[in-house]
Structure formats: structure tokens, C-alpha cells
Design an enzyme around this catalytic site. Structure first.
Site, PDB file in Angstrom:
ATOM      1  N   LYS A  83      42.976  24.143  49.047  1.00 34.92           N
ATOM      2  CA  LYS A  83      43.010  24.707  47.701  1.00 34.92           C
ATOM      3  C   LYS A  83      44.474  24.903  47.298  1.00 34.92           C
ATOM      4  O   LYS A  83      45.240  25.584  47.992  1.00 34.92           O
ATOM      5  CB  LYS A  83      42.261  26.039  47.725  1.00 34.92           C
ATOM      6  CG  LYS A  83      41.551  26.371  46.445  1.00 34.92           C
ATOM      7  CD  LYS A  83      40.618  27.552  46.680  1.00 34.92           C
ATOM      8  CE  LYS A  83      39.999  28.011  45.383  1.00 34.92           C
ATOM      9  NZ  LYS A  83      39.301  29.290  45.531  1.00 34.92           N
TER      10      LYS A  83
HETATM   11  O1  G3P Z   1      36.440  31.168  42.679  1.00 42.25           O
HETATM   12  C1  G3P Z   1      37.414  31.981  42.128  1.00 42.25           C
HETATM   13  C2  G3P Z   1      36.920  33.359  42.108  1.00 42.25           C
HETATM   14  O2  G3P Z   1      36.889  33.890  43.382  1.00 42.25           O
HETATM   15  C3  G3P Z   1      37.628  34.257  41.177  1.00 42.25           C
HETATM   16  O3  G3P Z   1      36.673  35.133  40.721  1.00 42.25           O
HETATM   17  O4  G3P Z   1      35.792  37.165  39.742  1.00 42.25           O
HETATM   18  O5  G3P Z   1      38.073  37.155  40.821  1.00 42.25           O
HETATM   19  O6  G3P Z   1      37.706  36.014  38.631  1.00 42.25           O
HETATM   20  P1  G3P Z   1      37.095  36.449  39.943  1.00 42.25           P
END
Ligand code: G3P
Length: 214
Positions: A83
Site C-alpha cells: 500500500k
Molecule cells: O481503508 C481505509 C480506511 O481504513 C479509512 O477509514 O474510517 O478511517 O476514514 P476511515
């Protein structure tokens, strides 16, 4: 649409895998930090549980550092996907990885032009963060629609991996748009299965079952 689980929590991964729902796993530094464990140990263990793409993020932000980590991650397991952030150095690293046959997931994508660059750099997956766009009063799913259209227009092989998923509507709309992958937190996977009419119907069946002579 493939389902990945967006977590570094091995219990959640095992539980979701046991339901036969999981095609892969995405992690990031924030998710791994919550476990209190070493990133390498977590990824090694995930690779034993799920036989599918497992995204592991580089922590460096410069090209040389990213490539050193990409080479380390690629040696861990054949399913590891490196990633990389959507920066100029990250795109350069994506191109180098692609040339070397290392699979990549380009993360922190917030615009269609960024997604176009990632595809041109040879990314295996692009991760647009829909929830974080919603957070700033944009509709994150509009970005998914744009990227799916652009990738179809030019037959890009890069797979659209919907990330920062916060609720079942994100999953529903991703499937309608034909996104390749949705990476979903465990809590949202549980929400997908829930329906009040299912619960009410089952309660009635259980009640009536008691009336059936044995
Ligand atoms: O896949 C990316 C994710 O983990 C981010 O999610 O909820 O932190 O925006 P969030």
C-alpha cells in the site's frame, strides 16, 4: 464485487472469514496501532487466515524508503499487496513496483485525477476514501462513479477498491456502480446482514415451531 475486511484485528478477520465472506484484507498504520502489535507480526498472521490480497502499508514517505519497504513486504507472502500513498513519490514507487511485478494498492485517493494517475502508474488497486469525503460535505460515492467511468473508458486494469466505508449504503452503492472491491469494517459487515423483518420473521417461526407436535 469482492469483499475485503478493513481491519488489523485478527478476531474480526477470523470471524468474517468463518462466514465465508472475505476475499482479502486491508490494513493501515492507524488500524495496526490499535492492536499494540508489530505490523509484520500482524500481516504474517493475517496471511495464515485469509488466502487473498492482504494490503500492508509502507511507513516511509520518500521514494527510496518506500521501495525498501515494498521489497520487504513483497518477501513476506505472495498475497501481500504493498500500500503506497497517492503522492508523487508514491506514484513513482507504484510504477517501479508494477515493473517489478509487485502488486500495489494506492491509498488516500480523493479525486478522479489522482485515480487516473494511479492507473497510469500501473496500480493494482486504487483506494478512494468515500467516508472521509462525506465528512467534508462531499458525496464520496460520486468519486467512485467518476473513477469507474474513467477506468472503463480506457480499459485500465486497475481495480477500484472502495475504502473508508462507514455504513451499508456505501456498500450498496458500490455494488450498483460496479466497483471491483469494497473494503468494509467488521461492524458494517454485521450491519449488512441485519434486517428487522428477518428478526421479526424468525421470532415468529421460533414461536410457532414450539406448537408443532413432536
Ligand atoms: O481503508 C481505509 C480506511 O481504513 C479509512 O477509514 O474510517 O478511517 O476514514 P476511515
Amino acid at each position: 464485487m469482492k469483499f475485503f475486511i478493513d481491519t488489523a484485528d485478527l478476531k474480526e478477520i477470523r470471524d468474517a472469514a468463518a462466514m465465508g465472506l472475505i476475499d482479502g484484507v486491508t490494513t493501515n498504520p492507524s488500524l495496526v496501532a490499535k492492536t499494540g502489535r508489530k505490523y509484520l507480526d500482524v500481516v504474517r498472521e493475517i496471511c495464515e487466515v485469509v488466502d487473498g490480497p492482504i494490503s500492508a502499508e509502507v511507513l516511509a514517505t520518500d521514494y527510496d524508503g518506500m521501495m525498501a519497504e515494498a521489497h520487504d513486504w513483497a518477501k513476506v507472502h505472495r498475497n501481500v499487496v504493498v500500500k503506497l500513498p497517492l503522492t508523487l513519490d508514491g506514484l513513482r514507487a507504484t510504477r517501479t513496483c508494477s515493473n517489478e511485478g509487485i502488486k500495489t494498492n494506492v491509498t488516500l485517493c480523493f479525486s478522479a485525477n489522482q485515480a487516473l494517475l494511479a492507473a497510469k502508474a500501473g496500480a493494482t488497486f486504487i483506494s478512494p476514501f468515500v467516508g472521509r469525503l462525506d465528512d467534508i460535505s462531499e458525496d464520496g460515492m460520486n468519486l467512485i462513479e467518476d473513477i469507474c467511468t474513467i477506468y472503463q473508458n480506457y480499459d485500465f486494469a486497475t481495480q477500484v477498491l472502495v475504502a473508508s466505508v462507514r455504513h451499508p449504503v456505501h456498500v450498496h452503492r458500490s455494488a450498483l456502480l460496479g466497483a471491483d472491491v469494497c473494503t468494509i469494517p467488521f461492524k458494517v459487515i454485521e450491519q449488512l446482514a441485519k434486517h428487522p423483518l428477518t428478526d421479526a420473521g424468525l421470532a415468529k417461526f421460533v414461536e410457532d415451531a414450539r406448537k408443532i407436535p413432536r
